[in-house]
Design a protein around this motif. Structure first.
Motif, PDB file in Angstrom:
ATOM      1  N   MET B   1      50.161  17.692  79.761  1.00 46.50           N
ATOM      2  CA  MET B   1      48.947  17.003  79.321  1.00 46.50           C
ATOM      3  C   MET B   1      48.878  16.980  77.796  1.00 46.50           C
ATOM      4  O   MET B   1      49.447  17.822  77.121  1.00 46.50           O
ATOM      5  CB  MET B   1      47.706  17.754  79.837  1.00 46.50           C
ATOM      6  N   ASN B   2      48.136  16.014  77.268  1.00 45.25           N
ATOM      7  CA  ASN B   2      47.929  15.960  75.841  1.00 45.25           C
ATOM      8  C   ASN B   2      46.871  16.968  75.429  1.00 45.25           C
ATOM      9  O   ASN B   2      45.954  17.261  76.189  1.00 45.25           O
ATOM     10  CB  ASN B   2      47.438  14.561  75.450  1.00 45.25           C
ATOM     11  N   GLN B   3      47.000  17.487  74.206  1.00 41.01           N
ATOM     12  CA  GLN B   3      45.994  18.417  73.712  1.00 41.01           C
ATOM     13  C   GLN B   3      44.670  17.656  73.522  1.00 41.01           C
ATOM     14  O   GLN B   3      44.642  16.582  72.949  1.00 41.01           O
ATOM     15  CB  GLN B   3      46.461  19.049  72.397  1.00 41.01           C
ATOM     16  N   ILE B   4      43.603  18.215  74.049  1.00 37.42           N
ATOM     17  CA  ILE B   4      42.309  17.551  73.904  1.00 37.42           C
ATOM     18  C   ILE B   4      41.332  18.486  73.210  1.00 37.42           C
ATOM     19  O   ILE B   4      41.559  19.683  73.116  1.00 37.42           O
ATOM     20  CB  ILE B   4      41.736  17.096  75.270  1.00 37.42           C
ATOM     21  N   THR B   5      40.216  17.907  72.728  1.00 37.50           N
ATOM     22  CA  THR B   5      39.202  18.715  72.061  1.00 37.50           C
ATOM     23  C   THR B   5      38.161  19.166  73.090  1.00 37.50           C
ATOM     24  O   THR B   5      38.112  18.626  74.202  1.00 37.50           O
ATOM     25  CB  THR B   5      38.488  17.891  70.978  1.00 37.50           C
ATOM     26  N   ILE B   6      37.321  20.130  72.705  1.00 38.09           N
ATOM     27  CA  ILE B   6      36.295  20.617  73.630  1.00 38.09           C
ATOM     28  C   ILE B   6      35.318  19.505  74.037  1.00 38.09           C
ATOM     29  O   ILE B   6      35.031  19.353  75.223  1.00 38.09           O
ATOM     30  CB  ILE B   6      35.553  21.852  73.064  1.00 38.09           C
ATOM     31  N   PRO B   7      34.796  18.694  73.088  1.00 37.59           N
ATOM     32  CA  PRO B   7      33.906  17.608  73.541  1.00 37.59           C
ATOM     33  C   PRO B   7      34.579  16.652  74.519  1.00 37.59           C
ATOM     34  O   PRO B   7      33.947  16.178  75.462  1.00 37.59           O
ATOM     35  CB  PRO B   7      33.525  16.892  72.236  1.00 37.59           C
ATOM     36  N   GLN B   8      35.877  16.369  74.303  1.00 35.63           N
ATOM     37  CA  GLN B   8      36.594  15.494  75.251  1.00 35.63           C
ATOM     38  C   GLN B   8      36.704  16.163  76.615  1.00 35.63           C
ATOM     39  O   GLN B   8      36.490  15.527  77.649  1.00 35.63           O
ATOM     40  CB  GLN B   8      38.000  15.167  74.713  1.00 35.63           C
ATOM     41  N   PHE B   9      37.029  17.457  76.597  1.00 38.45           N
ATOM     42  CA  PHE B   9      37.120  18.196  77.864  1.00 38.45           C
ATOM     43  C   PHE B   9      35.783  18.133  78.604  1.00 38.45           C
ATOM     44  O   PHE B   9      35.731  17.839  79.798  1.00 38.45           O
ATOM     45  CB  PHE B   9      37.508  19.658  77.606  1.00 38.45           C
ATOM     46  N   ILE B  77      39.760  25.850  73.207  1.00 32.73           N
ATOM     47  CA  ILE B  77      40.302  25.269  74.439  1.00 32.73           C
ATOM     48  C   ILE B  77      41.811  25.489  74.469  1.00 32.73           C
ATOM     49  O   ILE B  77      42.504  25.252  73.476  1.00 32.73           O
ATOM     50  CB  ILE B  77      39.929  23.771  74.555  1.00 32.73           C
ATOM     51  N   THR B  78      42.317  25.999  75.590  1.00 38.69           N
ATOM     52  CA  THR B  78      43.762  26.181  75.721  1.00 38.69           C
ATOM     53  C   THR B  78      44.233  25.602  77.042  1.00 38.69           C
ATOM     54  O   THR B  78      43.480  25.563  78.013  1.00 38.69           O
ATOM     55  CB  THR B  78      44.165  27.671  75.674  1.00 38.69           C
ATOM     56  N   GLU B  79      45.488  25.152  77.046  1.00 38.93           N
ATOM     57  CA  GLU B  79      46.075  24.649  78.286  1.00 38.93           C
ATOM     58  C   GLU B  79      46.590  25.838  79.078  1.00 38.93           C
ATOM     59  O   GLU B  79      47.223  26.736  78.527  1.00 38.93           O
ATOM     60  CB  GLU B  79      47.235  23.689  77.970  1.00 38.93           C
ATOM     61  N   THR B  80      46.320  25.808  80.386  1.00 36.45           N
ATOM     62  CA  THR B  80      46.749  26.946  81.198  1.00 36.45           C
ATOM     63  C   THR B  80      48.201  26.787  81.623  1.00 36.45           C
ATOM     64  O   THR B  80      48.821  27.748  82.078  1.00 36.45           O
ATOM     65  CB  THR B  80      45.909  27.031  82.481  1.00 36.45           C
TER      66      THR B  80
END
Lengths: 250, 250
Positions: B1-9, B77-80
């Motif tokens: 997945m692409n790195q996203i920001t907290i508001p996007q998440f 935010i981190t990717e698991t």
């Protein structure tokens, strides 16, 4: 989130659980009782149950989110670092508030054209009101909160004027036996809705930290139970009375 | 997945939860209201509820998958490392899109032969369209995406032509009172469906990284709510109007 005390945490926790129970119970009562009203009023009763069902879903989510935000172990409360998701309330209102107005319009059984036009008009204003409130709710800055609160109050005021003035004529056309109850339902809407903008400004008028956080959560929960569950039962009672007046025996 | 920001998440998170609530509410409304339409239209209403029910199931899965893909703790935010499963949408569409077309055909109440042949023809084309879109959706390569998008657009275009042209005659044979509504349902199908190929190409026309990921998820969610829940209520409204016109009193 603001640091809160254990009693504040528990108060919110138990209020949210009360919300889950109240919304679930109202949903089942309304749907089970659907056939007790004449066919013309069944959509109003179905939608009343739909509103509490959507609220049930969101109260379960809010309850879980609240529990993920704090941990109470050995008499100490600590923040887990997981953010409490306040957006659930707004997603809920975006769906339920227009439906609440449609309930009230449907139970009046106006002409098709009038029902449709009033539903679209009041429903859109309600959605706009919720969308304008959200940017304020998620802001910690008092000025930003006041600005969005003010903007949101514009559609809010128009809806209130419509409910008070615009529906007055419609209420006068209701049969004698239910005129009082329809009037009360309208008053209940107005009174319970006025609660929300007041809860919104609590953090801006002196409530700070944990007191503000818990007052807002408990306040919204009480408002929701009155505006959705109690109001839904009211709509059902009006539908029963009108069905009887029209000779429906079930 | 692409790195996203907290508001996007959070935007995607809340959109998916909105999808769950909207699909669940629509399903229950449609199934509870089944008896409000004449027996001839009950299958159309039942299938409308089936479509939103299948979507409810998939939105719950997509919501959980989204939460397993990222963790937000203490404002980071981190990717698991767990992959977000986009295939749920395609499995959902493979089941629901042919059913959506069948809903529309059934509510028109054409002759048995015509209903069957149109259902098979449009339903198969819809399934083919979804199957051809999938290899493109899971590819990160722009050229591969364009090729499968193009192939998928062939059945898509045939369906659109059929809906616009082929069903035109069928719409003219509808009773006066619902002709406008059936026409609007057809337009709603065409408009909401056109959204999907546009959302599909967002990553190919400049939307990159987190913005692309979240725009695609929010875009598909809005399209799904319109094409399934709003469309289902429309089908129900047409069924009610036609039942009344045919003298059904409930």
């Amino acid at each position: 989130m603001n640091q809160i005390t254990i009693p504040q945490f528990e108060l919110v926790y138990n209020s949210l659980s009360f919300g889950v129970a109240a919304m679930g119970a109202a949903t089942l009562f309304l749907w089970l009782s659907r056939s007790s009203v004449a066919p013309a009023y069944r959509t109003a009763v179905t939608i009343s149950g739909l509103v509490t069902f959507i609220a049930l879903y969101h109260y379960l989510r809010i309850f879980n989110s609240w529990n993920e935000t704090y941990t109470v172990v050995n008499g100490t409360i600590t923040e887990t670092g997981v953010k409490f998701n306040d957006a659930y309330r707004y997603v809920d209102w975006l769906l339920t508030v227009p439906l609440l107005l449609i309930e009230l319009i449907l139970v009046m059984r106006l002409s098709k054209e009038e029902s449709t036009s009033k539903s679209i008009q009041l429903g859109s204003l309600a959605a706009l009101m919720i969308l304008l409130g959200y940017p304020g709710e998620v802001s910690a800055d008092s000025t930003t909160r006041w600005i969005w609160w003010g903007l949101s109050m514009v559609p809010f005021t128009i809806i209130m004027i419509q409910l008070f003035g615009g529906l007055k004529k419609a209420i006068d056309s209701q049969p004698e036996s239910v005129r009082g109850m329809v009037g009360s339902a309208r008053l209940l809407t107005v009174a319970s809705w006025c609660f929300y903008p007041v809860v919104f400004i609590l953090p801006m008028i002196g409530f700070t930290g944990g007191a503000a956080t818990s007052a807002v959560q408990v306040g919204y929960t009480i408002s929701d139970v009155v505006a959705k569950a109690v109001f839904g039962i009211f709509i059902y009672a009006i539908a029963v009375r009108k069905s009887e007046a029209e000779g429906y025996t079930g």
